[in-house]
Scaffold this active site. Structure first.
Site, PDB file in Angstrom:
ATOM      1  N   LYS A 107     -14.987  56.811 -21.735  1.00  0.00           N
ATOM      2  CA  LYS A 107     -16.849  55.398 -22.222  1.00  0.00           C
ATOM      3  C   LYS A 107     -17.602  55.676 -20.236  1.00  0.00           C
ATOM      4  CE  LYS A 107     -17.535  52.301 -20.016  1.00  0.00           C
ATOM      5  NZ  LYS A 107     -18.664  51.801 -19.776  1.00  0.00           N
ATOM      6  N   GLU A 117     -19.489  49.075   0.961  1.00  0.00           N
ATOM      7  CA  GLU A 117     -20.123  50.177   0.539  1.00  0.00           C
ATOM      8  C   GLU A 117     -21.275  49.353   0.118  1.00  0.00           C
ATOM      9  OE1 GLU A 117     -18.349  51.593  -3.304  1.00  0.00           O
ATOM     10  OE2 GLU A 117     -18.900  53.436  -2.450  1.00  0.00           O
ATOM     11  N   CYS A 141     -19.715  58.312  -3.255  1.00  0.00           N
ATOM     12  CA  CYS A 141     -18.832  57.679  -3.284  1.00  0.00           C
ATOM     13  C   CYS A 141     -18.736  57.932  -1.433  1.00  0.00           C
ATOM     14  CB  CYS A 141     -18.032  58.031  -4.199  1.00  0.00           C
ATOM     15  SG  CYS A 141     -17.583  59.924  -4.908  1.00  0.00           S
ATOM     16  N   GLU A 197     -10.684  56.606  -8.684  1.00  0.00           N
ATOM     17  CA  GLU A 197     -11.373  57.065  -8.112  1.00  0.00           C
ATOM     18  C   GLU A 197     -12.296  56.517  -7.613  1.00  0.00           C
ATOM     19  OE1 GLU A 197     -11.117  60.714  -6.780  1.00  0.00           O
ATOM     20  OE2 GLU A 197     -10.015  61.508  -8.274  1.00  0.00           O
TER      21      GLU A 197
HETATM   22  P1  NAD Z   1     -18.187  50.011 -11.584  1.00  0.00           P
HETATM   23  O1  NAD Z   1     -16.895  49.745 -11.269  1.00  0.00           O
HETATM   24  O2  NAD Z   1     -19.497  49.429 -12.079  1.00  0.00           O
HETATM   25  O3  NAD Z   1     -18.468  50.623 -13.263  1.00  0.00           O
HETATM   26  C1  NAD Z   1     -17.345  51.977 -13.362  1.00  0.00           C
HETATM   27  C2  NAD Z   1     -17.208  52.137 -15.316  1.00  0.00           C
HETATM   28  O4  NAD Z   1     -16.023  51.060 -15.592  1.00  0.00           O
HETATM   29  C3  NAD Z   1     -18.724  52.180 -16.236  1.00  0.00           C
HETATM   30  O5  NAD Z   1     -18.551  52.782 -16.924  1.00  0.00           O
HETATM   31  C4  NAD Z   1     -18.636  49.891 -16.304  1.00  0.00           C
HETATM   32  O6  NAD Z   1     -19.033  50.100 -17.971  1.00  0.00           O
HETATM   33  C5  NAD Z   1     -16.667  50.023 -16.244  1.00  0.00           C
HETATM   34  N1  NAD Z   1     -16.144  48.537 -15.999  1.00  0.00           N
HETATM   35  C6  NAD Z   1     -16.977  47.967 -15.870  1.00  0.00           C
HETATM   36  N2  NAD Z   1     -15.692  46.994 -15.642  1.00  0.00           N
HETATM   37  C7  NAD Z   1     -15.306  47.051 -16.558  1.00  0.00           C
HETATM   38  C8  NAD Z   1     -13.947  46.352 -16.288  1.00  0.00           C
HETATM   39  N3  NAD Z   1     -13.809  45.120 -16.473  1.00  0.00           N
HETATM   40  N4  NAD Z   1     -13.262  47.071 -17.077  1.00  0.00           N
HETATM   41  C9  NAD Z   1     -13.220  47.818 -17.648  1.00  0.00           C
HETATM   42  N5  NAD Z   1     -14.517  49.040 -17.333  1.00  0.00           N
HETATM   43  C10 NAD Z   1     -15.307  48.591 -16.271  1.00  0.00           C
HETATM   44  O7  NAD Z   1     -19.495  50.692 -10.719  1.00  0.00           O
HETATM   45  P2  NAD Z   1     -21.036  50.749 -10.323  1.00  0.00           P
HETATM   46  O8  NAD Z   1     -20.622  50.099  -9.328  1.00  0.00           O
HETATM   47  O9  NAD Z   1     -21.422  51.094 -11.482  1.00  0.00           O
HETATM   48  O10 NAD Z   1     -20.411  52.853  -9.313  1.00  0.00           O
HETATM   49  C11 NAD Z   1     -20.333  53.227  -8.606  1.00  0.00           C
HETATM   50  C12 NAD Z   1     -19.135  52.232  -7.671  1.00  0.00           C
HETATM   51  O11 NAD Z   1     -18.394  53.897  -7.793  1.00  0.00           O
HETATM   52  C13 NAD Z   1     -19.631  52.763  -6.174  1.00  0.00           C
HETATM   53  O12 NAD Z   1     -18.174  52.293  -5.413  1.00  0.00           O
HETATM   54  C14 NAD Z   1     -18.402  54.250  -6.210  1.00  0.00           C
HETATM   55  O13 NAD Z   1     -18.113  54.858  -4.590  1.00  0.00           O
HETATM   56  C15 NAD Z   1     -17.455  54.519  -6.933  1.00  0.00           C
HETATM   57  N6  NAD Z   1     -17.393  56.300  -7.589  1.00  0.00           N
HETATM   58  C16 NAD Z   1     -17.011  56.727  -6.983  1.00  0.00           C
HETATM   59  C17 NAD Z   1     -16.414  57.929  -6.961  1.00  0.00           C
HETATM   60  C18 NAD Z   1     -15.562  58.833  -6.836  1.00  0.00           C
HETATM   61  O14 NAD Z   1     -14.931  60.051  -7.274  1.00  0.00           O
HETATM   62  N7  NAD Z   1     -14.327  57.811  -5.645  1.00  0.00           N
HETATM   63  C19 NAD Z   1     -16.875  59.157  -7.647  1.00  0.00           C
HETATM   64  C20 NAD Z   1     -18.051  58.022  -8.191  1.00  0.00           C
HETATM   65  C21 NAD Z   1     -18.780  56.858  -7.621  1.00  0.00           C
END
Ligand code: NAD
Length: 493
Positions: A177, A387, A286, A252
């Site tokens: 997804k 963040e 991130c 991650e």
């Molecule tokens: P998010 O957690 O809101 O969304 C990430 C994914 O999770 C999306 O596909 C979203 O649709 C899905 N999602 C949302 N709610 C969910 C639930 N209840 N159950 C299952 N899946 C769900 O992330 P975001 O805020 O859009 O992205 C930014 C974050 O991602 C930042 O915190 C960033 O640091 C992190 N990030 C981490 C890495 C890493 O490698 N550590 C890399 C990229 C981004």
């Protein structure tokens, strides 16, 4: 507006949602709708998971496939991505906003990931060892089963490739997804998987909301492992949901990474990387160096140079070759980042540059923010601890090595960190004290598919990439072979 409707890929077929619903996907530089994408229901996700389960379990299925066959298939996927490299790069730039030179780099990284894991899965694995008995003891690695992958929007192609390639190489089947905001290059990736000859059900793409599709993936008992990249709050929710069926997890998550600059560092190099650390990919990284820790004695000249250069960064549409920093991913995310700027000002932090939405010169319909730098005088400020995930740098002073280390480790995160100094021993001392999984000395950001990626503390669990990332998609089985086939004699009768 585009009338294009993009389908998802379930059990070897391109299909619409069972509800018939779609959602629009936009270009963050212009606000234009690029495509309408299938909005999956929970039932669609369940169907994809069942297909992945069947494809793994069936006799002669993917779960029993040979490494060499998987390697050949993944190598074909790499060639197919490479053949469409510019189309992939243009798609990621239009959908995510990042400058084209960054998208092009991401595409070559994704190609390399498929080749790396195609190569790795045929290499020696497992162990044999000598035990104090007439037993041949050995360890083999096996696939985990059905992997549910849930990803974020900041590296749309490469982040999905980095889950798909090792998961399939290790012999798992998959339901992916992608982020709702950036599914377009992932749809292209699945076109490549289909064209490469992937058997039906082995990799399934389900586009839809996290609260429905992501929720189902993290709860469904047919899923053996969840590989997630996204925010820490979502990671916590997924961990709770996955607990009932004891799924394997790779998380991650977020970061607030320190970039420590000592007075003896090469001045121009340290300034240059301080900019790159936070403003590459619009700060939507991130591992961004979002906290700059500067030794007090060079504070004034360093900040003068840093602010001067930050103000000269060319912000614009990523398709424009002059653009050095693109728009934020969405209006909602821009608002969230602007909220943090208001919070910083309310907390008394000093705004040194930026802090404003950019709307002039053709930027009026996009989600552009000027590169922003704050000086913070207290470590408990929210802009220091939380963040922001945008082009917002927070700078703090330190007076000693001990203070730099204390400040560096003082958030709940532990993803990345860097130190700039020309004292080799000090560099090693400080880096060894950082509670972070990805670190640099006299540079920031270079990362490689060969090396493990992941965080300490609340930045995650497990590692992606490299051999560590491959092992995360395997189970470990010990096999004990009796070399003296006769009854044990344990019981008298
Ligand atoms: P998010 O957690 O809101 O969304 C990430 C994914 O999770 C999306 O596909 C979203 O649709 C899905 N999602 C949302 N709610 C969910 C639930 N209840 N159950 C299952 N899946 C769900 O992330 P975001 O805020 O859009 O992205 C930014 C974050 O991602 C930042 O915190 C960033 O640091 C992190 N990030 C981490 C890495 C890493 O490698 N550590 C890399 C990229 C981004």
């Amino acid at each position: 507006m585009s009338d294009q409707v993009k389908k998802m890929f379930i059990d070897g077929e391109w299909v619409a949602s069972s509800s018939g619903e779609t959602f629009p996907v936009r270009n963050p530089a212009t606000g234009e709708v690029l495509a309408h994408v299938t909005k999956a229901t929970r039932e669609d996700a369940q169907r994809a998971i069942a297909a992945a389960r069947r494809a793994f379990d069936e006799p002669g299925g993917w779960g029993e496939s040979k490494a060499r066959d998987r390697a050949e298939l993944l190598w074909r996927v790499a060639d197919l991505i490479e053949a469409r490299a510019e189309e992939f790069a243009q798609t990621d730039t239009r959908n995510n906003g990042k400058p084209l030179r960054e998208s092009r780099y991401d595409v070559s990284d994704a190609v390399n990931q498929f080749r790396y894991y195609a190569g790795l899965c045929t290499k020696p694995q497992g162990q044999t060892y000598d035990v104090p008995d007439e037993i041949q003891a050995m360890v083999v690695r096996e696939p985990i089963g059905v992997v549910g992958a849930i990803t974020c929007w900041n590296y749309p192609l490469v982040m999905n490739a980095q889950k798909v390639a090792p998961a399939l190489a290790a012999g798992n089947t998959l339901v992916l997804k992608p982020a709702d905001l950036t599914p377009l290059s992932t749809i292209m990736l699945f076109e490549c998987l289909e064209q490469a000859g992937l058997p039906a059900g082995v990799a399934n793409l389900v586009t839809g909301p996290g609260s429905v599709v992501g929720d189902e993936i993290s709860k469904n008992e047919l899923v053996d492992k969840v590989a997630f990249t996204g925010g820490t709050e979502t990671g916590i929710a997924i961990m709770k949901n996955a607990a009932d069926t004891v799924k394997k997890l790779s998380l991650e998550l977020g970061g607030k990474s320190p970039n420590i600059v000592f007075a003896d560092a090469d001045f121009e190099t340290a300034v240059d990387y301080a900019l790159f650390a936070i403003f590459a990919n619009q700060g939507e990284v991130c591992s961004a160096g979002s906290r700059l820790l500067l030794e007090e004695s060079i504070y004034e000249p360093f900040m003068a140079r840093l602010v001067e250069r930050a103000q000269k960064i060319t912000v614009g549409d990523g398709v424009n070759p002059e653009t050095e920093m693109g728009p934020l991913i969405s209006e909602a995310h821009l608002e969230r980042v602007l909220d943090y700027i208001r919070i910083g000002l309310d907390e008394g932090a000093r705004l040194l540059c930026g802090g404003k939405r950019l709307t002039g010169g053709g930027l009026e319909n996009g989600y552009f923010l000027a590169p922003t730098i704050f000086e913070a005088h207290r470590n408990d400020m929210r802009i220091v601890q939380e963040e922001i995930f945008g082009p917002v740098l927070v700078v703090q002073k330190f007076r000693s090595e001990e203070e730099a280390i204390r400040l560096a480790n003082s958030t709940k995160y532990g993803l990345a960190g860097a130190v700039f100094t020309n004292d080799g021993a000090k560099a090693q001392r400080v880096i060894r004290k950082l509670r972070a999984g990805i670190t640099w000395i006299n540079t920031y950001h270079p990362t490689f598919n060969e090396a493990p990626w992941g965080g300490y503390k609340q930045s995650g669990i497990g590692r992606e990439l490299g051999t560590y990332g491959y092992e995360a998609y395997t189970e470990v089985k010990q096999i004990n072979v009796n070399l003296k086939v006769q009854p044990s004699g344990w019981f008298r009768n």
